[in-house]
Design a protein around this motif. Structure first.
Motif, PDB file in Angstrom:
ATOM      1  N   SER A  11       0.849  -1.199   0.000  1.00 39.35           N
ATOM      2  CA  SER A  11       0.000   0.000   0.000  1.00 39.35           C
ATOM      3  C   SER A  11       0.879   1.243   0.000  1.00 39.35           C
ATOM      4  O   SER A  11       1.964   1.266   0.596  1.00 39.35           O
ATOM      5  CB  SER A  11      -0.917   0.002   1.217  1.00 39.35           C
ATOM      6  OG  SER A  11      -1.652   1.202   1.289  1.00 39.35           O
ATOM      7  N   TYR A  26      -6.466  -3.569  18.300  1.00 37.12           N
ATOM      8  CA  TYR A  26      -5.540  -4.587  17.787  1.00 37.12           C
ATOM      9  C   TYR A  26      -5.333  -5.635  18.866  1.00 37.12           C
ATOM     10  O   TYR A  26      -5.606  -5.401  20.053  1.00 37.12           O
ATOM     11  CB  TYR A  26      -4.206  -3.977  17.339  1.00 37.12           C
ATOM     12  CG  TYR A  26      -3.475  -3.201  18.403  1.00 37.12           C
ATOM     13  CD1 TYR A  26      -2.515  -3.803  19.212  1.00 37.12           C
ATOM     14  CD2 TYR A  26      -3.739  -1.843  18.593  1.00 37.12           C
ATOM     15  CE1 TYR A  26      -1.839  -3.089  20.175  1.00 37.12           C
ATOM     16  CE2 TYR A  26      -3.073  -1.128  19.562  1.00 37.12           C
ATOM     17  CZ  TYR A  26      -2.117  -1.752  20.357  1.00 37.12           C
ATOM     18  OH  TYR A  26      -1.466  -1.043  21.313  1.00 37.12           O
ATOM     19  N   CYS A  38      -8.874  -2.515  10.578  1.00 34.71           N
ATOM     20  CA  CYS A  38      -8.438  -1.706   9.443  1.00 34.71           C
ATOM     21  C   CYS A  38      -8.927  -0.276   9.625  1.00 34.71           C
ATOM     22  O   CYS A  38     -10.127  -0.044   9.834  1.00 34.71           O
ATOM     23  CB  CYS A  38      -8.980  -2.292   8.143  1.00 34.71           C
ATOM     24  SG  CYS A  38      -8.495  -1.345   6.684  1.00 34.71           S
ATOM     25  N   ASP A  40      -9.447   1.971   7.500  1.00 34.72           N
ATOM     26  CA  ASP A  40     -10.266   2.461   6.388  1.00 34.72           C
ATOM     27  C   ASP A  40     -11.635   1.809   6.358  1.00 34.72           C
ATOM     28  O   ASP A  40     -12.662   2.495   6.340  1.00 34.72           O
ATOM     29  CB  ASP A  40      -9.530   2.235   5.072  1.00 34.72           C
ATOM     30  CG  ASP A  40      -8.323   3.162   4.926  1.00 34.72           C
ATOM     31  OD1 ASP A  40      -8.458   4.343   5.299  1.00 34.72           O
ATOM     32  OD2 ASP A  40      -7.264   2.700   4.469  1.00 34.72           O
ATOM     33  N   GLN A  45      -8.649  -7.536  10.421  1.00 31.77           N
ATOM     34  CA  GLN A  45      -7.819  -8.244   9.448  1.00 31.77           C
ATOM     35  C   GLN A  45      -6.578  -8.790  10.146  1.00 31.77           C
ATOM     36  O   GLN A  45      -6.127  -8.246  11.161  1.00 31.77           O
ATOM     37  CB  GLN A  45      -7.397  -7.296   8.302  1.00 31.77           C
ATOM     38  CG  GLN A  45      -8.549  -6.654   7.564  1.00 31.77           C
ATOM     39  CD  GLN A  45      -9.409  -7.657   6.823  1.00 31.77           C
ATOM     40  OE1 GLN A  45      -8.937  -8.764   6.488  1.00 31.77           O
ATOM     41  NE2 GLN A  45     -10.656  -7.291   6.577  1.00 31.77           N
ATOM     42  N   ILE A  55      -0.914  -5.636   6.654  1.00 27.85           N
ATOM     43  CA  ILE A  55      -2.325  -6.004   6.805  1.00 27.85           C
ATOM     44  C   ILE A  55      -2.714  -6.929   5.659  1.00 27.85           C
ATOM     45  O   ILE A  55      -2.296  -6.749   4.511  1.00 27.85           O
ATOM     46  CB  ILE A  55      -3.213  -4.745   6.827  1.00 27.85           C
ATOM     47  CG1 ILE A  55      -2.827  -3.837   7.999  1.00 27.85           C
ATOM     48  CG2 ILE A  55      -4.684  -5.098   6.925  1.00 27.85           C
ATOM     49  CD1 ILE A  55      -3.609  -2.545   8.068  1.00 27.85           C
ATOM     50  N   SER A  60     -12.805  -3.729   0.191  1.00 26.08           N
ATOM     51  CA  SER A  60     -13.596  -2.850   1.047  1.00 26.08           C
ATOM     52  C   SER A  60     -14.871  -3.522   1.509  1.00 26.08           C
ATOM     53  O   SER A  60     -15.252  -3.455   2.680  1.00 26.08           O
ATOM     54  CB  SER A  60     -13.923  -1.546   0.313  1.00 26.08           C
ATOM     55  OG  SER A  60     -12.736  -0.854   0.002  1.00 26.08           O
ATOM     56  N   CYS A  77      -9.354  -2.404  -0.618  1.00 24.11           N
ATOM     57  CA  CYS A  77      -9.252  -1.431   0.469  1.00 24.11           C
ATOM     58  C   CYS A  77      -7.925  -0.687   0.361  1.00 24.11           C
ATOM     59  O   CYS A  77      -6.891  -1.294   0.054  1.00 24.11           O
ATOM     60  CB  CYS A  77      -9.348  -2.139   1.821  1.00 24.11           C
ATOM     61  SG  CYS A  77      -9.263  -1.011   3.231  1.00 24.11           S
ATOM     62  N   SER A  79      -5.994   0.290   2.634  1.00 22.05           N
ATOM     63  CA  SER A  79      -5.036  -0.195   3.622  1.00 22.05           C
ATOM     64  C   SER A  79      -4.657  -1.652   3.408  1.00 22.05           C
ATOM     65  O   SER A  79      -4.006  -2.243   4.277  1.00 22.05           O
ATOM     66  CB  SER A  79      -5.594  -0.011   5.038  1.00 22.05           C
ATOM     67  OG  SER A  79      -5.723   1.350   5.372  1.00 22.05           O
ATOM     68  N   ALA A  80      -5.063  -2.254   2.273  1.00 18.08           N
ATOM     69  CA  ALA A  80      -4.667  -3.636   1.991  1.00 18.08           C
ATOM     70  C   ALA A  80      -3.157  -3.706   1.797  1.00 18.08           C
ATOM     71  O   ALA A  80      -2.576  -2.886   1.080  1.00 18.08           O
ATOM     72  CB  ALA A  80      -5.399  -4.150   0.760  1.00 18.08           C
ATOM     73  N   ARG A  82      -0.919  -2.911   3.816  1.00 14.57           N
ATOM     74  CA  ARG A  82      -0.259  -1.741   4.406  1.00 14.57           C
ATOM     75  C   ARG A  82       0.722  -2.221   5.466  1.00 14.57           C
ATOM     76  O   ARG A  82       0.422  -3.130   6.253  1.00 14.57           O
ATOM     77  CB  ARG A  82      -1.287  -0.796   5.012  1.00 14.57           C
ATOM     78  CG  ARG A  82      -0.717   0.481   5.582  1.00 14.57           C
ATOM     79  CD  ARG A  82      -1.839   1.352   6.119  1.00 14.57           C
ATOM     80  NE  ARG A  82      -1.343   2.602   6.678  1.00 14.57           N
ATOM     81  CZ  ARG A  82      -2.107   3.542   7.215  1.00 14.57           C
ATOM     82  NH1 ARG A  82      -3.427   3.378   7.253  1.00 14.57           N
ATOM     83  NH2 ARG A  82      -1.581   4.648   7.710  1.00 14.57           N
TER      84      ARG A  82
END
Length: 271
Positions: A11, A26, A38, A40, A45, A55, A60, A77, A79-80, A82
């Motif tokens: 990401s 978390y 996540c 976003d 995840q 992540i 999404s 997404c 943040s995939a 990331r």
């Protein structure tokens, strides 16, 4: 859910530091899979990788093709994959979680205590009548004879007979009632004397507890203060019979006139 094609690209967002997240967003338990919410899409995840933590690659909506509606596309997404920086130790995270749970427990409302309703006094028609006495029974019998047409000098109606019988019974029981009332009043006076004695004893015990401190304060109050100025002396009160207000006004007017003359320019030119 069927497998999807995953990309190996990272990401473009900056690395996500766990110290910037809430400890409840978390999970770092050693016996469980490390996960993160996540930022976003707000879904939990997994944190993938051994050396570089990222992540999990996700979408999404994270729906399968059968679950997508008509014209709906499943987008990746932001943040995939990331990068995640685990800059918090397990001990620190556990302590933060414990402190957070303690604060939440303290914020929970306590048990609601219902307010006790104020007792309402009974109405007049609900009050129990006073115990009859020989005098009240006699007055009731006389009032009945004065109103009743059947009661005459020689004849008496059934109600009048009942009232006269009540008068005889109450006159017979009157000494017992007076004696019982006197005993109740005597017991009440004894209880009041006991309460007064207990109150005086309590006051004596309180005075005994503070007596030494009071005596010490009195002794210290009588000692002269070192280096202190004597009592302040005010203006002596005149002993004559003059009106002090008029004298003060005359003196003030004289001082004012003297100051005016001293500042007068005519006097300055003459000098």
């Amino acid at each position: 859910m069927p497998a999807r094609t995953r990309t190996k690209r990272r990401s473009s967002l900056p690395p996500l530091k766990l110290s910037t997240l809430l400890p409840s967003h978390y999970n770092l338990r050693p016996d469980e899979v490390n996960t993160v919410a996540c930022p976003d899409c707000q879904t939990w995840q997994r944190i993938m990788g051994d050396k570089t933590k990222t992540i999990r690659d996700h979408y999404s909506t994270d729906l399968s093709g059968a679950e997508l509606g008509a014209g709906q596309r499943d987008t990746r997404c932001p943040s995939a994959r990331r990068i995640v920086e685990i800059d918090v130790t397990i001990a620190q995270w556990a302590q933060q979680v414990e402190e957070g749970s303690t604060q939440v427990a303290a914020r929970r409302p306590t048990k609601v205590l219902r307010k006790v309703p104020t007792p309402k006094p009974a109405a007049l028609h609900q009050l129990a009548p006073a115990a009859p006495t020989a005098d009240s029974a006699r007055r009731a019998s006389e009032a009945h004879r004065a109103r009743c047409a059947e009661c005459s000098g020689t004849e008496t109606c059934p109600t009048g007979l009942r009232l006269e019988g009540d008068v005889r019974v109450l006159r017979y029981r009157e000494p017992q009632r007076v004696a019982a009332q006197a005993r109740a009043e005597q017991e009440q006076r004894r209880a009041e004397r006991r309460r007064a004695g207990q109150e005086s004893g309590r006051r004596r015990a309180e005075w005994a507890g503070v007596r030494l401190r009071v005596l010490a304060a009195d002794i210290l109050r009588e000692l002269p203060l070192g280096g202190a100025v004597g009592p302040i002396r005010g203006v002596e009160v005149p002993a004559d019979h003059e009106d002090t207000r008029e004298v003060s006004r005359a003196r003030a007017e004289a001082r004012t006139e003297q100051a005016i003359r001293a500042a007068s320019p005519v006097r300055c030119e003459a000098a």
